[in-house]
Each structure stands twice: as C-alpha cells, then as structure tokens.
Design a protein around this motif. Structure first.
Motif, short mmCIF file in Angstrom:
data_model
loop_
_atom_site.label_atom_id
_atom_site.label_comp_id
_atom_site.label_asym_id
_atom_site.label_seq_id
_atom_site.Cartn_x
_atom_site.Cartn_y
_atom_site.Cartn_z
N ILE A 2 -48.07 40.36 55.45
CA ILE A 2 -47.52 41.16 54.36
C ILE A 2 -46.95 40.21 53.31
O ILE A 2 -46.15 39.34 53.63
CB ILE A 2 -46.42 42.12 54.85
CG1 ILE A 2 -47.02 43.16 55.81
CG2 ILE A 2 -45.73 42.80 53.68
CD1 ILE A 2 -46.01 44.09 56.42
N PHE A 93 -51.80 42.55 53.41
CA PHE A 93 -51.27 43.69 52.68
C PHE A 93 -50.28 43.18 51.65
O PHE A 93 -49.56 42.22 51.89
CB PHE A 93 -50.57 44.67 53.62
CG PHE A 93 -51.52 45.42 54.51
CD1 PHE A 93 -52.09 46.60 54.09
CD2 PHE A 93 -51.84 44.92 55.77
CE1 PHE A 93 -52.98 47.30 54.90
CE2 PHE A 93 -52.72 45.61 56.59
CZ PHE A 93 -53.29 46.79 56.15
N VAL A 95 -47.10 44.32 49.18
CA VAL A 95 -46.09 45.32 48.83
C VAL A 95 -45.88 45.21 47.32
O VAL A 95 -45.59 44.13 46.80
CB VAL A 95 -44.77 45.09 49.58
CG1 VAL A 95 -43.74 46.13 49.18
CG2 VAL A 95 -45.02 45.12 51.09
N ALA A 101 -49.18 50.64 42.70
CA ALA A 101 -50.00 51.22 43.77
C ALA A 101 -50.70 52.50 43.29
O ALA A 101 -51.86 52.74 43.63
CB ALA A 101 -49.15 51.52 45.00
N ASP A 109 -55.22 47.84 50.46
CA ASP A 109 -54.32 46.78 50.89
C ASP A 109 -52.96 46.82 50.18
O ASP A 109 -52.17 45.90 50.32
CB ASP A 109 -54.96 45.41 50.69
CG ASP A 109 -55.37 45.15 49.24
OD1 ASP A 109 -55.50 46.11 48.45
OD2 ASP A 109 -55.58 43.97 48.90
N LEU A 111 -49.23 48.49 49.63
CA LEU A 111 -48.18 49.27 50.28
C LEU A 111 -46.96 49.31 49.36
O LEU A 111 -46.79 48.43 48.52
CB LEU A 111 -47.80 48.62 51.61
CG LEU A 111 -48.93 48.45 52.62
CD1 LEU A 111 -48.44 47.65 53.82
CD2 LEU A 111 -49.47 49.80 53.07
N TYR A 114 -40.80 52.65 51.41
CA TYR A 114 -40.73 54.08 51.69
C TYR A 114 -39.49 54.36 52.54
O TYR A 114 -39.08 53.52 53.33
CB TYR A 114 -42.00 54.50 52.43
CG TYR A 114 -42.13 55.96 52.71
CD1 TYR A 114 -42.17 56.90 51.68
CD2 TYR A 114 -42.21 56.43 54.01
CE1 TYR A 114 -42.31 58.24 51.94
CE2 TYR A 114 -42.35 57.79 54.28
CZ TYR A 114 -42.40 58.68 53.24
OH TYR A 114 -42.53 60.02 53.49
N LEU A 130 -42.93 51.27 55.21
CA LEU A 130 -43.84 51.07 54.09
C LEU A 130 -44.78 52.27 54.05
O LEU A 130 -45.02 52.91 55.06
CB LEU A 130 -44.64 49.78 54.26
CG LEU A 130 -43.82 48.50 54.21
CD1 LEU A 130 -44.69 47.30 54.56
CD2 LEU A 130 -43.18 48.31 52.84
N ALA A 131 -45.31 52.57 52.88
CA ALA A 131 -46.25 53.68 52.72
C ALA A 131 -47.46 53.19 51.94
O ALA A 131 -47.38 52.23 51.17
CB ALA A 131 -45.59 54.83 51.97
N ARG A 132 -48.57 53.89 52.15
CA ARG A 132 -49.79 53.63 51.39
C ARG A 132 -50.13 54.89 50.60
O ARG A 132 -50.53 55.90 51.19
CB ARG A 132 -50.95 53.27 52.31
CG ARG A 132 -52.21 53.02 51.53
CD ARG A 132 -53.34 52.52 52.42
NE ARG A 132 -54.55 52.59 51.64
CZ ARG A 132 -55.65 53.20 52.01
NH1 ARG A 132 -55.73 53.75 53.20
NH2 ARG A 132 -56.69 53.23 51.23
#
Length: 143
Positions: A2, A93, A95, A101, A109, A111, A114, A130-132
């Motif tokens: 990450i 990934f 952030v 995003a 990939d 994130l 969250y 974390l959220a996608r």
C-alpha cells in the motif's frame, strides 16, 4: 503493498474505535506515511459569476436578496498517479483522496480512507478501514 498518495500520514485505528476520540485515548494500530508523491485532480478556474440568493426566514424577498460569488471551475484529469500494474488482483494499491478515486473509478488499485476517526474538534485524524469506490452495482457483484 500500500502506497499513500495523500499528503498526510494515514493512521489506522481498531475497528471498535469510537468515531470521536480525545488525543491519546486510543492509539493507532499502524500508520502508513506519505510517499512524498500526491495524486490530485487538475482544476482550472474559468472565472467568477454571481448568483442571487434569498434568505427567506423572517424577511421578505426584497429585503434578503444578496449576490453570492460563485467560481466556475473545470475539474480535469487526475495527475500524480502511477500507472496501473495490470495485475489482477493488483499487487500495489494506492491510497488517494476520494475525488481522485471517483475521477478514476476504472482503476482497481485505488483505495480511499473509510470509516473516519475524528478528534473532539471534528478534524479527521485517521480511519478504521480502506474502501474502493465502485461505479455501479455491476462492480459490486463481480467483487
């Protein structure tokens, strides 16, 4: 792996951490420091316009008419984002801020922080997950 593409350290708190905490009340489980690179959304100011607004509470429209400045902004493409590694699932990934995003929702990939944790003054100091972000239900079913 990450990589944090925000300008701030990401403090991850336990899942049972309250939404608001006093400084030192709960320690983060771990922190992901900023990478030194920041993903952003390009923006260009197109000029200022004015709109008329009414505050109708307790006044007549003639008494409450005000001109409010509104900036017209063209939000463009994402910059500062490394290319997608092409792996499924991704090996790396990133952030990024939520607006980045959302602008690049096709990237699997990316994130975002969250379930925010805030201090008692209301400022975000970390997150619990974390959220996608996904485009629509079709993506939720495929995940």
């Amino acid at each position: 792996m990450i990589i944090n593409l925000t300008p701030h350290p990401l403090h991850f708190y336990p899942n049972d951490c309250p939404d608001r905490i006093e400084r030192g009340q709960v320690e983060p489980e771990f922190t992901v420091g900023p990478s030194g690179k920041v993903a952003r959304l390009a923006q260009e100011s197109l000029g200022t316009g004015f709109t008329e607004a009414f505050d109708m509470e307790g006044t007549s429209p003639a008494q409450s008419l005000t001109a409010t400045a509104v900036e017209y902004v063209d939000y463009g493409s994402v910059y500062g984002l490394p290319p997608f590694d092409g792996c499924a699932p991704p090996r790396t990934f990133y952030v990024v801020p939520l607006v980045v995003a959302l602008a690049a929702r096709d990237r699997p990939d990316l994130l975002v922080p969250y379930r925010d944790v805030r201090n008692m003054q209301g400022s975000v100091i970390g997150c619990r997950q974390l959220a996608r972000p996904v485009c629509n239900a079709k993506h939720r079913e495929a995940s």
